[in-house]
Scaffold this active site. Structure first.
Site, PDB file in Angstrom:
ATOM      1  N   HIS A  96       0.802  -1.228   0.000  1.00 31.64           N
ATOM      2  CA  HIS A  96       0.000   0.000   0.000  1.00 31.64           C
ATOM      3  C   HIS A  96       0.834   1.277   0.000  1.00 31.64           C
ATOM      4  O   HIS A  96       0.301   2.363  -0.225  1.00 31.64           O
ATOM      5  CB  HIS A  96      -0.997  -0.007   1.169  1.00 31.64           C
ATOM      6  N   ASP A 123     -10.228  -0.788   3.144  1.00 34.35           N
ATOM      7  CA  ASP A 123      -9.073  -1.303   3.886  1.00 34.35           C
ATOM      8  C   ASP A 123      -9.514  -1.614   5.318  1.00 34.35           C
ATOM      9  O   ASP A 123     -10.380  -0.924   5.864  1.00 34.35           O
ATOM     10  CB  ASP A 123      -8.008  -0.179   3.896  1.00 34.35           C
ATOM     11  N   HIS A 125      -7.462  -1.116   7.569  1.00 33.83           N
ATOM     12  CA  HIS A 125      -6.625  -0.150   8.277  1.00 33.83           C
ATOM     13  C   HIS A 125      -6.841   1.251   7.712  1.00 33.83           C
ATOM     14  O   HIS A 125      -7.208   1.402   6.543  1.00 33.83           O
ATOM     15  CB  HIS A 125      -5.147  -0.528   8.125  1.00 33.83           C
ATOM     16  N   ASP A 127      -4.315   3.543   7.574  1.00 35.05           N
ATOM     17  CA  ASP A 127      -3.063   3.945   6.901  1.00 35.05           C
ATOM     18  C   ASP A 127      -2.811   5.443   7.042  1.00 35.05           C
ATOM     19  O   ASP A 127      -2.419   6.131   6.103  1.00 35.05           O
ATOM     20  CB  ASP A 127      -3.087   3.527   5.421  1.00 35.05           C
ATOM     21  N   HIS A 140       3.867   1.329   4.490  1.00 33.27           N
ATOM     22  CA  HIS A 140       2.561   1.041   3.870  1.00 33.27           C
ATOM     23  C   HIS A 140       1.410   1.518   4.768  1.00 33.27           C
ATOM     24  O   HIS A 140       0.272   1.538   4.308  1.00 33.27           O
ATOM     25  CB  HIS A 140       2.417  -0.443   3.500  1.00 33.27           C
ATOM     26  N   ASP A 225      -7.389  -2.433  -0.779  1.00 35.53           N
ATOM     27  CA  ASP A 225      -6.419  -3.263  -0.051  1.00 35.53           C
ATOM     28  C   ASP A 225      -7.029  -4.663   0.073  1.00 35.53           C
ATOM     29  O   ASP A 225      -8.207  -4.799   0.441  1.00 35.53           O
ATOM     30  CB  ASP A 225      -6.196  -2.622   1.331  1.00 35.53           C
ATOM     31  N   ASP A 227      -6.852  -6.658   2.336  1.00 39.03           N
ATOM     32  CA  ASP A 227      -7.382  -6.949   3.677  1.00 39.03           C
ATOM     33  C   ASP A 227      -8.705  -6.249   3.964  1.00 39.03           C
ATOM     34  O   ASP A 227      -9.282  -6.433   5.043  1.00 39.03           O
ATOM     35  CB  ASP A 227      -6.342  -6.699   4.761  1.00 39.03           C
ATOM     36  N   GLU A 270      -1.517  -4.836  -1.797  1.00 34.81           N
ATOM     37  CA  GLU A 270      -1.211  -5.743  -0.675  1.00 34.81           C
ATOM     38  C   GLU A 270      -1.379  -7.221  -1.001  1.00 34.81           C
ATOM     39  O   GLU A 270      -1.217  -8.060  -0.117  1.00 34.81           O
ATOM     40  CB  GLU A 270      -2.010  -5.376   0.595  1.00 34.81           C
TER      41      GLU A 270
HETATM   42 MG    MG Z   1      -4.765  -2.919   5.313  1.00 33.34          MG
HETATM   43 MG    MG Z   2      -3.676  -0.564   3.533  1.00 33.93          MG
END
Ligand code: MG
Ligand code: MG
Length: 306
Positions: A96, A123, A125, A127, A140, A225, A227, A270
């Site tokens: 990322h 995502d 997350h 980030d 990332h 992403d 995830d 990712e």
């Molecule tokens: Mg992530």
């Molecule tokens: Mg990410």
């Protein structure tokens, strides 16, 4: 029909566990160029880029591979800026940290044509760390902070077109650490965690966001992403977090994005093919990308990969 420009960005410098450098070729192997051509698009594949010349990185530094990531950022800003003027760039990651450059590059183009840039961040997350706040030292986890103009990015390219915080929408959050949460809460970034998605459905926050993009005549960058998805359907990522989006939610988001006609650029990030199971995560990402660019799930024959 659209002009789609595939940009291979085998960036592996944004975290310590290697493997994302194999991502662009996994997407090609899983049939992304053909899937997009089958939808009637003109597809240009720029191949895999390399980072701009950069200083050496020393093992054991607090920030992992900082100079290599800076080199990638320079290269990807140029590529994104140039490609956005010709069509829809799709960045094939890579981790990322590539979005530091991809988003900054397309935002530069949006500024030139006088349109506001919006970003949809799909995502687990947020980030939103900066090189100063990250405890892991993994860059990332920093792209949203960079593109929205947060301080602490010495050595990176100047941000000529920072993104307004209120133009960023995060969907899928379920792993945000305390320091990052505190920073985020002081911003106007729109944040939608998995609890909200469970309670209201994923369509509601997305519709509200797309309405804002449309009303502003904005350009829309989608950063997907792996995830964002539940690890049960997308295991090939170094940062799996249980409780992610389902296949249905993923395709709904992508089909709504296509229906909106607003998407002007995209990242697929990712994917770590080294962690994949017979290519299934790469295939899911290809299918989602195809949905975002016009494919209907029920227009295609059933495929078996189990
Ligand atoms: Mg992530
Ligand atoms: Mg990410």
């Amino acid at each position: 029909m659209a002009d789609i420009i595939l940009i291979g960005a085998p960036v592996d410098s944004g975290k310590r566990r290697p493997g994302c450098l194999m991502g662009p070729d996994a997407y090609r192997t899983a049939g992304l160029p053909r899937a997009l051509r089958d939808l009637g698009h003109r597809v240009e594949d720029m191949g895999n880029l390399t980072p701009a010349t950069h200083g050496p990185d020393t093992a054991g530094e607090r920030l992992f591979a900082l100079n290599e990531t800076i080199g990638w950022t320079h290269r990807l800003v140029r590529a994104g800026h140039e490609a956005a003027a010709r069509g829809i760039p799709v960045f094939l990651g890579g981790d990322h940290s590539l979005s530091i450059g991809s988003v900054a590059g397309v935002a530069r183009h949006a500024a030139e044509i006088g349109r506001p840039q919006f970003v949809l961040w799909l995502d687990a997350h947020s980030d939103f760390h900066t090189p100063e706040t990250t405890e892991s030292g993994n860059l990332h986890g920093t792209p949203v902070a960079y593109v929205t103009g947060q301080p602490g990015f010495a050595g990176f390219p100047d941000r000529v077109a920072p993104i307004a915080q209120e133009n960023v929408c995060m969907i899928g959050l379920r792993s945000v650490d305390a320091a990052e949460r505190k920073l985020l809460e002081a911003t106007a970034i729109h944040r939608h965690d998995m609890r909200e998605i469970d309670e209201t459905g994923i369509g509601r926050p997305l519709t509200a966001f797309l309405d804002r993009v449309r009303a502003a005549n904005g350009c829309l960058h989608v950063s997907l992403d792996v995830d964002f998805l539940d690890p049960g359907i997308a295991p090939a990522v170094g940062t799996t977090v249980p409780g992610g989006a389902t296949m249905r939610e993923g395709h709904l988001v992508m089909e709504m994005l296509h229906d909106s006609g607003l998407v002007t650029s995209m990242d697929l990030v990712e994917l770590n093919p080294f962690l994949d199971e017979r290519g299934r995560t790469a295939q899911v990402m290809v299918d989602l990308c195809a949905s975002a660019l016009g494919r209907r799930v029920f227009d295609r024959p059933t495929r078996a990969y189990a």
